[in-house]
Structures are given as structure tokens and as C-alpha cells.
Design a protein around this motif. Structure first.
Motif, PDB file in Angstrom:
ATOM      1  N   SER A  60      -4.572   0.541 -10.361  1.00 28.39           N
ATOM      2  CA  SER A  60      -5.534   1.019  -9.369  1.00 28.39           C
ATOM      3  C   SER A  60      -6.730   0.070  -9.409  1.00 28.39           C
ATOM      4  CB  SER A  60      -5.978   2.455  -9.675  1.00 28.39           C
ATOM      5  OG  SER A  60      -6.534   2.542 -10.969  1.00 28.39           O
ATOM      6  N   PRO A  61      -7.406  -0.135  -8.274  1.00 30.43           N
ATOM      7  CA  PRO A  61      -8.486  -1.117  -8.206  1.00 30.43           C
ATOM      8  C   PRO A  61      -9.805  -0.562  -8.723  1.00 30.43           C
ATOM      9  CG  PRO A  61      -8.162  -0.111  -6.067  1.00 30.43           C
ATOM     10  CD  PRO A  61      -7.128   0.497  -6.980  1.00 30.43           C
ATOM     11  N   TYR A  87      -6.115   6.311  -6.159  1.00 30.03           N
ATOM     12  CA  TYR A  87      -5.730   6.719  -4.805  1.00 30.03           C
ATOM     13  C   TYR A  87      -6.609   6.084  -3.728  1.00 30.03           C
ATOM     14  CZ  TYR A  87      -2.784  10.166  -7.161  1.00 30.03           C
ATOM     15  OH  TYR A  87      -1.846  10.785  -7.940  1.00 30.03           O
ATOM     16  N   ASN A  88      -6.700   4.752  -3.786  1.00 30.53           N
ATOM     17  CA  ASN A  88      -7.496   4.021  -2.810  1.00 30.53           C
ATOM     18  C   ASN A  88      -6.714   2.928  -2.096  1.00 30.53           C
ATOM     19  OD1 ASN A  88     -10.548   4.454  -2.380  1.00 30.53           O
ATOM     20  ND2 ASN A  88     -10.281   4.887  -4.566  1.00 30.53           N
ATOM     21  N   LEU A  89      -5.386   2.885  -2.255  1.00 26.51           N
ATOM     22  CA  LEU A  89      -4.591   1.809  -1.673  1.00 26.51           C
ATOM     23  C   LEU A  89      -3.576   2.358  -0.679  1.00 26.51           C
ATOM     24  CD1 LEU A  89      -3.767  -0.102  -4.994  1.00 26.51           C
ATOM     25  CD2 LEU A  89      -5.462  -0.789  -3.286  1.00 26.51           C
ATOM     26  N   GLY A 146       2.122   6.584  -7.445  1.00 26.51           N
ATOM     27  CA  GLY A 146       1.939   5.224  -6.948  1.00 26.51           C
ATOM     28  C   GLY A 146       3.034   4.796  -5.991  1.00 26.51           C
ATOM     29  N   TRP A 147       2.677   3.853  -5.121  1.00 30.88           N
ATOM     30  CA  TRP A 147       3.631   3.296  -4.163  1.00 30.88           C
ATOM     31  C   TRP A 147       4.737   2.530  -4.881  1.00 30.88           C
ATOM     32  CZ3 TRP A 147       3.399   4.646   0.812  1.00 30.88           C
ATOM     33  CH2 TRP A 147       2.171   4.990   1.389  1.00 30.88           C
ATOM     34  N   LEU A 148       5.949   2.565  -4.284  1.00 25.19           N
ATOM     35  CA  LEU A 148       7.067   1.718  -4.684  1.00 25.19           C
ATOM     36  C   LEU A 148       7.492   0.873  -3.479  1.00 25.19           C
ATOM     37  CD1 LEU A 148       9.189   4.181  -6.843  1.00 25.19           C
ATOM     38  CD2 LEU A 148       7.579   2.433  -7.628  1.00 25.19           C
ATOM     39  N   LYS A 159      -1.974   4.893   6.550  1.00 24.82           N
ATOM     40  CA  LYS A 159      -3.019   5.898   6.361  1.00 24.82           C
ATOM     41  C   LYS A 159      -3.031   6.528   4.974  1.00 24.82           C
ATOM     42  CE  LYS A 159      -3.015   7.079  11.285  1.00 24.82           C
ATOM     43  NZ  LYS A 159      -2.774   8.157  12.290  1.00 24.82           N
ATOM     44  N   SER A 160      -1.886   6.698   4.366  1.00 16.44           N
ATOM     45  CA  SER A 160      -1.826   7.370   3.065  1.00 16.44           C
ATOM     46  C   SER A 160      -2.312   6.440   1.959  1.00 16.44           C
ATOM     47  CB  SER A 160      -0.394   7.827   2.771  1.00 16.44           C
ATOM     48  OG  SER A 160       0.051   8.715   3.774  1.00 16.44           O
ATOM     49  N   ARG A 161      -2.953   7.024   0.949  1.00 15.91           N
ATOM     50  CA  ARG A 161      -3.547   6.196  -0.109  1.00 15.91           C
ATOM     51  C   ARG A 161      -3.172   6.734  -1.494  1.00 15.91           C
ATOM     52  NH1 ARG A 161      -6.923   2.335   1.375  1.00 15.91           N
ATOM     53  NH2 ARG A 161      -7.328   2.210   3.626  1.00 15.91           N
ATOM     54  N   TYR A 162      -2.650   5.820  -2.308  1.00  7.06           N
ATOM     55  CA  TYR A 162      -2.246   6.149  -3.671  1.00  7.06           C
ATOM     56  C   TYR A 162      -2.519   4.944  -4.559  1.00  7.06           C
ATOM     57  CZ  TYR A 162       0.133  10.201  -1.684  1.00  7.06           C
ATOM     58  OH  TYR A 162       0.400  11.373  -1.044  1.00  7.06           O
TER      59      TYR A 162
END
Length: 354
Positions: free
Chosen positions: A164-165, A170-172, A208-210, A245-248
Motif C-alpha cells: 500500500s502507498p 485501500y487507496n489504489l 488487495g488486487w490480483l 473506481k474501486s480502491r484496495y
């Protein structure tokens, strides 16, 4: 009656003894196959393992079902290799060969060729493997109106890590997640890579995204904030979400590197800008998050000193848990994203080999 039997059984092409009457030893049932020998494409191994920077051969051979020859000789053989995307919605061209004509595509140019160890060998050699080469490849052989395919999976030795940054969890969105992994010398992980990491003990409560656009997270120790204490361990699946639009957070994957990762011995602690300059002065660059994870997981790197990394985070890798240095587990310890101008730490550098 025998003539009628012959006409009824005229659909196959080889001879065999009559099964019911041994006295008819000179009679045969005649089989005729209308389309000739069927083309078969075979991968001797369904899964190949390698590492970033290495060379690999993806096996593929073609045969005719009822002959030992590679081709009929009436048509030129066309071999096409493509890579299947993680969501299987499209294929990416890798390499095509027909006769003396050869063509490679995209970042495979100059890195791929056919092995051609025999007439029926369509195996693909990929040199200087990069992280993006991971995935499933399709070998397609075409001869006239006949064609067949085989699929080979290329796995890379490496490590999956959650990321995560500085902005926090949950900001990406999906596209930002892809870039975040690339910025840290890694790529967005696949489900198979996350699943293997979970089996190796990865436990992380943030989703998190995959690479297939799904959002998931691995749990080895069920607990209330992570699905409940009574749920079974596993990879939790949030499903597929809007990529814009979705953020993880994101799970990244990295492999070994062609270079040296090290903690810079310096007489004083440094601000972030001073750390960047110190690595440059030493003929290196400030290290990335993917590089500290690769050094820790693949090389057993162990250092109890917290140091700056390129994204502005401060971390340190522990392979041998001990008092005051991650006493309970081997891990890359995360200190946080300190104030770059005022907080002082060491620095981890990376020097690439030429």
C-alpha cells in the motif's frame, strides 16, 4: 450378405481380424478414415519452473496420430505461440514461424526462437526472462485444414508481498495498483502466486488486487477482524470490482535480480534525500520494496537496521528471528512512511550488474 456388411463398415481405414469366427482367418474388416492422419500437438510438461534473468524452453511437439512422421509434406507447417491473459479474454502474440519466415512480437522480440531439435519440435525458447513472462502459453500447430494446440504454464521462482502507498490502505484502483508494483521492481501477482504464498505461510488481513482483476487476501490464522475466528484458513475472495473506481491495496510479485542489494555503511543517519544521494555516490540507487523482499526471501538477507527505500518507506529484513529483531517471525519489517525531511535512518541500496 458379405457385400452388404462390407458397405456398412466402410467408414474406417485399417485392417483387423474378424473377432467372432476364427475360421475366417483370411477375411478382414476394412476401416477407411476419411480425413487422413489426425494432427496432434503435445506438451511433454504442463508446467515449467525458472527464474528472472534465466532461459527456459516451453515444450511442444506435433505428430500425426497414425504415422510417425512430423508432417504430411503436402502443406507447410505453421507454428504460433501466444500468451493467455490472466482473465483468458484474449491472447497476446509471442512468436510465429512458417517455413523460413520467423516473427516475434512486443517485448519478446530478440528473446524467443524455436528449438527445432527434430522435424516435429515446436518448442519455444525464451531467453533473459522478465517478470512479465510469467503465465500460460499456447502452442498452436497448423497444417492445411488441420490444427491442434497445447498449453504450457511458465512459473517463476519469487515472492509475493502486500503493498500500500504512503496514502495508506485501500487507496489504489486496479491501474494504479499495476503501476505501484512496477515502481517497486515487481508485477501485480496472479491468484496462483498468491495461493502458493498462502500455502507457504503468508497471512495478511488487507484485501488487495490480483492480476485477473479480483480482490483477495490470504489468511493462515483466522481471527475476528479477518473473517472471524471460526472460519477456516484460506484465500478470501472479495470477487471482481470496478477497475477504475474501486480502491484496495495490491499483492505484488517479484523474483531474483541481476545485481547487489545491500545496507549502506554510512557514518551518520540520513534524511530521505540524503539517502538517495548516498546510494548514487556509492555507484548504486536507493533500493525498491520488491528488491528488499527478493533479497530477504530468495537470498536469506538479514539485517536489523531500519533503512529508507525508494518509495519513502522504512523497512528492514529479518531471516533469523531474535530478540529486538522480529523475535516471533522471519519477515520484512515495516516501520512506516516517516517524514522525509526530518527523520533520520540508514538506507538500502541496489547496484545492478552490467
Amino acid at each position: 450378405m458379405k457385400s452388404l456388411l462390407f458397405l456398412v463398415l466402410i467408414s474406417v481405414c485399417w485392417a483387423e481380424p474378424h473377432p467372432d469366427n476364427s475360421s475366417l482367418e483370411h477375411e478382414r474388416i476394412i476401416h477407411i478414415q476419411e480425413n487422413g492422419p489426425r494432427l496432434l500437438v503435445v506438451a511433454e510438461q504442463a508446467k515449467i519452473f525458472s527464474h528472472r534473468g534465466g532461459n527456459v524452453t516451453l515444450p511442444c511437439k506435433f505428430y500425426h496420430e497414425h504415422t510417425s512422421t512430423a508432417g504430411s509434406g503436402t502443406h507447410k507447417i505453421r507454428v504460433k505461440w501466444t500468451k493467455l491473459t490472466s482473465d483468458y479474454l484474449k491472447e497476446v502474440d509471442v512468436f510465429v514461424a512458417m517455413g523460413h519466415h520467423r516473427k516475434s512480437y512486443g517485448n519478446y522480440q530478440g528473446r524467443v526462437f524455436l528449438r527445432e531439435s527434430s522435424e516435429n519440435d515446436a518448442s519455444l525458447v525464451i531467453t533473459n526472462l522478465i517478470l512479465e513472462d510469467y503465465g500460460r502459453y499456447k502452442c498452436e500447430v497448423i497444417e492445411g485444414l488441420e490444427d491442434d494446440t497445447a498449453v504450457v504454464a511458465l512459473n517463476l521462482e519469487g515472492v509475493v508481498f502486500p503493498y500500500s502507498p504512503r496514502l495508506g490502505r485501500y487507496n489504489l484502483n486496479f491501474h494504479e495498483a499495476q503501476r505501484a508494483c512496477l515502481d517497486q521492481d515487481s508485477v501485480i501477482a496472479s491468484f496462483d502466486q498468491l495461493y502458493d504464498a498462502w500455502r507457504s505461510g503468508l497471512d495478511w488481513c488487507n484485501a488487495g488486487w490480483l492480476s485477473d482483476g479480483s480482490v483477495q487476501y490470504p489468511i493462515t490464522k483466522p481471527r475476528e477482524p479477518c473473517g472471524g475466528k471460526n472460519t477456516v484458513p484460506g484465500v478470501r475472495n472479495y470477487g471482481f470490482w470496478d477497475k477504475d473506481k474501486s480502491r484496495y491495496d495490491v499483492f505484488c510479485f517479484t523474483s531474483n535480480f541481476n545485481g547487489r542489494f545491500y545496507y549502506l555503511i554510512h557514518p551518520t543517519k540520513l534524511t530521505y534525500d540524503e539517502a538517495v544521494q548516498a546510494c548514487l555516490k556509492d555507484g548504486a540507487q536507493i533500493a525498491k520494496v520488491g528488491q528488499i523482499f527478493a533479497a530477504w526471501k530468495l537470498l536469506g538477507y538479514d539485517r536489523c537496521d531500519a533503512g529508507w527505500l525508494a518509495d519513502g518507506s522504512v523497512r528492514y529484513p529479518i531471516s533469523r528471528p531474535r530478540k529486538r529483531c522480529s523475535p516471533n517471525e522471519a519477515a520484512v519489517r515495516f516501520v512506516g512512511f516517516p517524514d522525509k525531511k526530518h527523520k533520520l535512518y540508514g538506507v538500502y541500496c541496489f547496484r545492478a550488474y552490467n
